[in-house]
Motif scaffolding. Structure first.
Motif, PDB file in Angstrom:
ATOM      1  N   LEU A   1      45.433 -22.483  27.238  1.00  0.00           N
ATOM      2  CA  LEU A   1      45.968 -21.244  28.602  1.00  0.00           C
ATOM      3  C   LEU A   1      45.051 -20.775  29.403  1.00  0.00           C
ATOM      4  O   LEU A   1      45.854 -20.596  30.386  1.00  0.00           O
ATOM      5  N   ASN A   2      43.844 -21.278  29.507  1.00  0.00           N
ATOM      6  CA  ASN A   2      42.662 -21.228  30.476  1.00  0.00           C
ATOM      7  C   ASN A   2      42.701 -19.307  30.669  1.00  0.00           C
ATOM      8  O   ASN A   2      42.867 -19.099  31.913  1.00  0.00           O
ATOM      9  N   TRP A   3      42.903 -19.186  29.415  1.00  0.00           N
ATOM     10  CA  TRP A   3      42.141 -17.372  29.392  1.00  0.00           C
ATOM     11  C   TRP A   3      41.104 -17.118  29.085  1.00  0.00           C
ATOM     12  O   TRP A   3      40.461 -17.796  28.347  1.00  0.00           O
ATOM     13  N   ASN A   4      40.645 -16.298  29.483  1.00  0.00           N
ATOM     14  CA  ASN A   4      38.806 -15.930  29.537  1.00  0.00           C
ATOM     15  C   ASN A   4      38.945 -15.170  27.905  1.00  0.00           C
ATOM     16  O   ASN A   4      39.792 -14.430  27.499  1.00  0.00           O
ATOM     17  N   ILE A   5      37.463 -15.354  27.795  1.00  0.00           N
ATOM     18  CA  ILE A   5      37.397 -14.855  26.185  1.00  0.00           C
ATOM     19  C   ILE A   5      36.168 -14.783  25.744  1.00  0.00           C
ATOM     20  O   ILE A   5      35.158 -14.885  26.243  1.00  0.00           O
ATOM     21  N   VAL A   6      36.028 -13.788  24.974  1.00  0.00           N
ATOM     22  CA  VAL A   6      34.637 -13.166  24.848  1.00  0.00           C
ATOM     23  C   VAL A   6      34.545 -12.546  23.235  1.00  0.00           C
ATOM     24  O   VAL A   6      34.841 -12.341  22.787  1.00  0.00           O
ATOM     25  N   ARG A   7      33.449 -13.257  22.763  1.00  0.00           N
ATOM     26  CA  ARG A   7      33.514 -13.218  21.019  1.00  0.00           C
ATOM     27  C   ARG A   7      32.245 -12.381  20.472  1.00  0.00           C
ATOM     28  O   ARG A   7      31.690 -11.914  21.629  1.00  0.00           O
ATOM     29  N   ASN A   8      32.529 -11.484  19.473  1.00  0.00           N
ATOM     30  CA  ASN A   8      31.200 -11.127  19.121  1.00  0.00           C
ATOM     31  C   ASN A   8      31.054 -11.499  17.479  1.00  0.00           C
ATOM     32  O   ASN A   8      32.185 -10.409  16.511  1.00  0.00           O
ATOM     33  N   LYS A   9      30.092 -12.492  16.884  1.00  0.00           N
ATOM     34  CA  LYS A   9      30.431 -13.065  15.679  1.00  0.00           C
ATOM     35  C   LYS A   9      29.860 -11.540  14.625  1.00  0.00           C
ATOM     36  O   LYS A   9      30.734 -11.255  13.644  1.00  0.00           O
ATOM     37  N   GLU A  10      29.064 -10.871  15.924  1.00  0.00           N
ATOM     38  CA  GLU A  10      28.528  -9.622  14.263  1.00  0.00           C
ATOM     39  C   GLU A  10      29.630  -8.637  13.517  1.00  0.00           C
ATOM     40  O   GLU A  10      29.666  -8.889  13.084  1.00  0.00           O
ATOM     41  N   LEU A  11      30.628  -8.127  14.976  1.00  0.00           N
ATOM     42  CA  LEU A  11      32.240  -7.676  14.445  1.00  0.00           C
ATOM     43  C   LEU A  11      32.887  -8.336  14.165  1.00  0.00           C
ATOM     44  O   LEU A  11      34.250  -7.674  13.857  1.00  0.00           O
ATOM     45  N   ARG A  12      32.966  -9.262  14.298  1.00  0.00           N
ATOM     46  CA  ARG A  12      34.082 -10.254  14.430  1.00  0.00           C
ATOM     47  C   ARG A  12      34.884  -9.836  15.184  1.00  0.00           C
ATOM     48  O   ARG A  12      36.373  -9.443  14.451  1.00  0.00           O
ATOM     49  N   LYS A  13      34.789  -9.672  15.998  1.00  0.00           N
ATOM     50  CA  LYS A  13      35.783  -9.503  17.290  1.00  0.00           C
ATOM     51  C   LYS A  13      35.891  -9.817  18.231  1.00  0.00           C
ATOM     52  O   LYS A  13      35.085 -11.048  18.491  1.00  0.00           O
ATOM     53  N   VAL A  14      37.365 -10.343  18.945  1.00  0.00           N
ATOM     54  CA  VAL A  14      37.577 -11.084  20.339  1.00  0.00           C
ATOM     55  C   VAL A  14      38.017 -10.680  21.839  1.00  0.00           C
ATOM     56  O   VAL A  14      38.848  -9.722  20.822  1.00  0.00           O
ATOM     57  N   VAL A  15      37.849 -10.732  22.598  1.00  0.00           N
ATOM     58  CA  VAL A  15      38.563 -10.123  23.373  1.00  0.00           C
ATOM     59  C   VAL A  15      38.958 -10.882  24.574  1.00  0.00           C
ATOM     60  O   VAL A  15      39.070 -12.112  24.870  1.00  0.00           O
ATOM     61  N   LEU A  16      40.507 -10.996  24.464  1.00  0.00           N
ATOM     62  CA  LEU A  16      40.955 -12.051  25.124  1.00  0.00           C
ATOM     63  C   LEU A  16      42.077 -11.589  26.503  1.00  0.00           C
ATOM     64  O   LEU A  16      42.063 -10.101  26.681  1.00  0.00           O
ATOM     65  N   TYR A  17      41.688 -12.529  27.332  1.00  0.00           N
ATOM     66  CA  TYR A  17      42.373 -11.717  29.040  1.00  0.00           C
ATOM     67  C   TYR A  17      43.850 -12.229  29.544  1.00  0.00           C
ATOM     68  O   TYR A  17      43.224 -13.174  30.444  1.00  0.00           O
ATOM     69  N   PRO A  18      44.575 -12.506  29.027  1.00  0.00           N
ATOM     70  CA  PRO A  18      46.185 -13.126  29.491  1.00  0.00           C
ATOM     71  C   PRO A  18      46.416 -12.296  30.907  1.00  0.00           C
ATOM     72  O   PRO A  18      46.738 -11.161  30.643  1.00  0.00           O
ATOM     73  N   GLU A  19      46.847 -13.007  31.786  1.00  0.00           N
ATOM     74  CA  GLU A  19      47.232 -12.943  32.770  1.00  0.00           C
ATOM     75  C   GLU A  19      46.720 -11.549  33.601  1.00  0.00           C
ATOM     76  O   GLU A  19      47.520 -10.059  33.329  1.00  0.00           O
ATOM     77  N   GLY A  20      45.137 -10.943  32.790  1.00  0.00           N
ATOM     78  CA  GLY A  20      44.516 -10.491  33.378  1.00  0.00           C
ATOM     79  C   GLY A  20      44.453  -8.933  32.783  1.00  0.00           C
ATOM     80  O   GLY A  20      43.792  -8.292  32.634  1.00  0.00           O
ATOM     81  N   LYS A  21      44.788  -9.163  31.806  1.00  0.00           N
ATOM     82  CA  LYS A  21      45.192  -8.173  31.122  1.00  0.00           C
ATOM     83  C   LYS A  21      44.013  -8.342  29.766  1.00  0.00           C
ATOM     84  O   LYS A  21      43.371  -9.449  29.407  1.00  0.00           O
ATOM     85  N   GLN A  22      43.618  -7.192  28.735  1.00  0.00           N
ATOM     86  CA  GLN A  22      42.969  -6.876  27.990  1.00  0.00           C
ATOM     87  C   GLN A  22      43.385  -6.714  26.891  1.00  0.00           C
ATOM     88  O   GLN A  22      44.441  -5.759  26.926  1.00  0.00           O
ATOM     89  N   VAL A  23      43.086  -7.720  26.502  1.00  0.00           N
ATOM     90  CA  VAL A  23      44.018  -7.681  24.830  1.00  0.00           C
ATOM     91  C   VAL A  23      42.351  -7.487  23.066  1.00  0.00           C
ATOM     92  O   VAL A  23      41.622  -8.424  23.456  1.00  0.00           O
ATOM     93  N   LYS A  24      42.537  -6.991  22.957  1.00  0.00           N
ATOM     94  CA  LYS A  24      40.911  -6.795  21.726  1.00  0.00           C
ATOM     95  C   LYS A  24      41.951  -6.852  20.080  1.00  0.00           C
ATOM     96  O   LYS A  24      42.670  -6.341  19.895  1.00  0.00           O
TER      97      LYS A  24
END
Length: 511
Positions: free
Chosen positions: A64-87
Motif C-alpha cells: 500500500l506504499n506506506w512508510n514503516i519503521v521497525r524496532n525488532k528489539e522492542l517488537r514494535k512497528v510504526v506505520l504511516y497510512p495517509e500521513g497518520k502515525q500508527v504504533k
C-alpha cells in the motif's frame, strides 16, 4: 532427572514457537486490493485463523506504499497510512493512532521477527481516522480503497529556455501554498489540505536526463501534501500560481535571463493571480486560554480567559458589521483548545490574518507595569519578551502533552521560514498597537518579537496582542469593565481596517 528436564526447557520453548508459527500460516490465502473508480489493484498474502486474517505489517506497508519503521528489539512497528502515525506492538491488543489508543479484539502477533496484524479489526479502527475509506470484506477476500478524496493527481514537467515549468493537476482551489528552497538543492512546496495518492505511480513523472529536476519525493501528511524537487542547478526565482479555470498549480523555476528575454515574459498577469490569492477575506480571531486553562488571574480574581473571549467577540462583531469580512473564531465559548490546533484551524478555514488576544502579567501578585504590546513570531534576546513567551507557552506543561511540542520547538526557525509572513506580521502588529493605544490612552509598550507556540504554523500574517496587565491594580480594574474592553476592541478594529486598506492598495497597484 531434574537436570535433564531443566535443559529441555529451551527446546520445549522452541518447539512451541515453531508450532505457533506453523499454526499462524496453516492457511495462507490471497486478498485482492482494489481502488474504487480506478484500475489499480494489488494483492496481500494473509493467514486465516478462525474469523481473523493476519497480514505481515511489512507486506501491508510495501503493497500500500506506506512508510514503516521497525524496532525488532522492542517488537514494535510504526506505520504511516495517509500521513497518520500508527504504533503496534507484538503480543499486544492495543494500537495507537496518532494520540488515541484503540483496543483490538485480537492481539497483534510477533512471530519469527515479524509483526502480524489482525487485518479486519485493524482496518475497522483505522477507518475512523483516515480521510480515505478502507472497506474490508472477509467473505469476498477484498480490501477496497476509496480514492475519490484525492485532490492532486499527477505532475508534469516542461523544460524552458529560461527555466522549468512544473504543473500539478488539482481538483480544487488551494489558498495556502507554502514553499522554500534549501541550499542543498531541494525545492519544496506544501499544499495545505492537499491529498495525493502516493501509491499511484502516474503521479511521479518520467524525468529527463538533461533536465533540471533529478528526483521527486511526494509525502502525504495529515493536513497537507508535500512535494520536493531535487534541482541540478540553482534557480534565481520561483513563482507559484493556480489556474482559475482548471485549478492546475503551476510552478515556474527561473534563472537569470537577458533584458530582451525578460521583455517577452508577462510578469504582470502572474502577479495579479498571486495578489488575488491573498486578498483579505477571512480573519481568524483567537481568544487565548479557555476551559481548564484560565490563563493569568488578576488582582480582583479576574480570569484572563474571560477577558480575552469578551474582547474577541466585540472585535469580531465590529469587523463583520463594518468591513464585511468573514470572521472565524478558534473558540466562542469557555472551551480548552490545544495551542497547535488553533493555527491548524486558521489554515483549514483559509484565514488571511490570525490575531491571538491575551492579557499580560509579570508573574507576581501586583505590578506597576501597564500598557499594550504586540508580538510577532521571531527569535529574540529581549529578556522581558522571553519571559512573556514562557508564560504563554507554559500551558503545554500544565494542560497538554509537552512531548508533542518537542519537535515543534526544535523546528521553530524552519516553521517560520515556511510561513514567509514575518514582514507582514510586523506591519500588522504595528498598526494594531498604534490604534489600540490611541483608543485606550494607555502605555505603548511596543512591537516585540517572541517564540509563541500559538503562532507557529500559521500560513498567514499572525500576531499575539497583550491588551494589558491583569496584576496591575488600575489596569486590572479597567479590564474588568465592559466599556474598556469595548475601547480595546475598537482600537484593534481600527488597526485591522488600516492594514486591510493598505493591503488592498497594494493589490490595486498591479491591476
Amino acid at each position: 532427572m531434574n537436570y535433564i528436564i531443566k535443559n529441555k526447557i529451551p527446546y520445549l520453548i522452541i518447539a512451541i514457537s515453531v508450532l505457533s508459527f506453523n499454526s499462524i500460516f496453516a492457511k495462507i490465502t490471497i486478498i485482492n486490493v482494489k481502488y474504487k473508480n480506478s484500475n489499480k489493484q494489488t494483492t496481500l498474502r494473509v493467514s486465516q485463523v478462525g474469523d481473523v486474517c493476519f497480514v505481515s505489517a511489512n507486506e501491508l506497508a510495501t503493497k500500500l506504499n506506506w512508510n514503516i519503521v521497525r524496532n525488532k528489539e522492542l517488537r514494535k512497528v510504526v506505520l504511516y497510512p495517509e500521513g497518520k502515525q500508527v504504533k503496534l506492538s507484538g503480543e499486544n491488543p492495543y494500537i495507537m493512532i496518532e494520540e488515541d489508543v484503540y483496543q483490538l479484539p485480537v492481539e497483534v502477533k510477533y512471530i519469527g521477527g515479524e509483526i502480524f496484524i489482525p487485518l479486519n479489526y485493524f482496518i475497522e479502527n483505522l477507518n475512523e481516522r483516515l480521510y480515505g475509506e478502507y472497506i474490508y470484506d472477509n467473505n469476498k477476500r477484498l480490501l477496497e480503497i476509496n480514492s475519490d478524496n484525492y485532490n492532486l493527481s499527477g505532475i508534469s514537467i516542461e523544460e524552458k529556455k529560461n527555466g522549468t515549468l512544473i504543473r500539478i493537476n488539482a481538483s480544487k482551489k488551494f489558498n495556502n501554498l507554502a514553499n522554500w528552497v534549501l541550499d542543498s538543492g531541494w525545492f519544496y512546496i506544501q499544499i495545505i489540505d492537499g491529498r495525493v495518492d502516493t501509491l499511484n505511480k502516474a503521479n511521479y513523472p518520467k524525468l529527463a536526463k538533461d533536465g533540471n529536476i533529478s528526483k521527486i519525493n511526494i509525502t502525504q501528511m495529515e493536513d497537507l501534501a508535500q512535494i520536493a524537487f531535487r534541482l541540478r542547478k540553482k534557480i534565481d526565482n520561483h513563482i507559484i500560481t493556480q489556474d482559475k479555470d482548471n485549478d492546475e498549480i503551476q510552478i515556474s523555476l527561473t534563472r537569470k535571463i537577458s533584458k530582451e528575454e525578460k521583455s517577452k515574459i508577462s510578469i504582470t498577469n502572474i502577479l495579479k493571480e498571486q495578489k488575488k490569492n491573498w486578498e483579505i477575506n477571512t480573519i481568524v480571531l483567537d481568544a487565548g486560554h479557555g476551559g481548564k486553562d484560565p490563563g493569568t488571574i488578576g488582582v480582583s480574581r479576574t480570569a484572563e480567559k474571560t477577558v480575552n473571549l469578551d474582547i474577541v467577540k466585540r472585535l469580531g462583531a465590529l469587523i463583520e458589521k463594518n468591513l464585511k469580512i468573514n470572521v472565524k473564531y478558534t473558540r466562542k465559548t469557555d472551551k480548552f483548545i490545544p495551542l497547535e490546533e488553533r493555527t491548524k484551524f486558521a489554515n483549514k478555514v483559509d484565514g488571511k490574518l490570525f490575531i491571538s488576544i491575551h492579557a499580560n502579567s509579570t508573574g507576581r501578585r501586583r505590578t506597576n507595569a501597564k500598557g499594550i504590546e504586540v508580538y510577532f513570531l521571531s527569535p529574540t534576546r529581549d529578556k522581558s519578551s522571553i519571559e512573556v513567551a514562557k508564560r504563554e507557552n507554559k500551558v503545554v506543561e500544565k494542560y497538554e502533552d509537552a512531548t508533542r511540542y518537542e519537535k515543534l520547538k526544535g523546528n521553530m526557525l524552519f516553521a517560520m521560514m515556511q510561513s514567509g509572513f514575518i514582514k507582514e506580521s510586523e506591519e500588522l502588529a504595528s498598526v494594531l498597537l498604534d490604534n489600540s493605544v490611541r483608543k485606550t490612552r494607555t502605555v505603548k509598550r511596543g512591537v516585540k518579537q517572541g517564540i509563541f507556540y500559538v503562532l507557529i504554523g500559521a500560513s498567514m500574517p499572525s500576531v499575539l496582542v497583550e491588551v494589558g496587565y491583569l496584576n496591575n491594580r488600575i489596569e486590572g480594574s479597567n479590564l474588568r469593565k465592559k466599556s474598556y474592553r469595548q475601547k480595546i476592541a475598537e482600537g484593534l478594529y481600527e488597526g485591522i481596517k488600516e492594514f486591510v486598506k493598505n493591503s488592498r492598495r497594494e493589490v490595486a497597484k498591479v491591476n
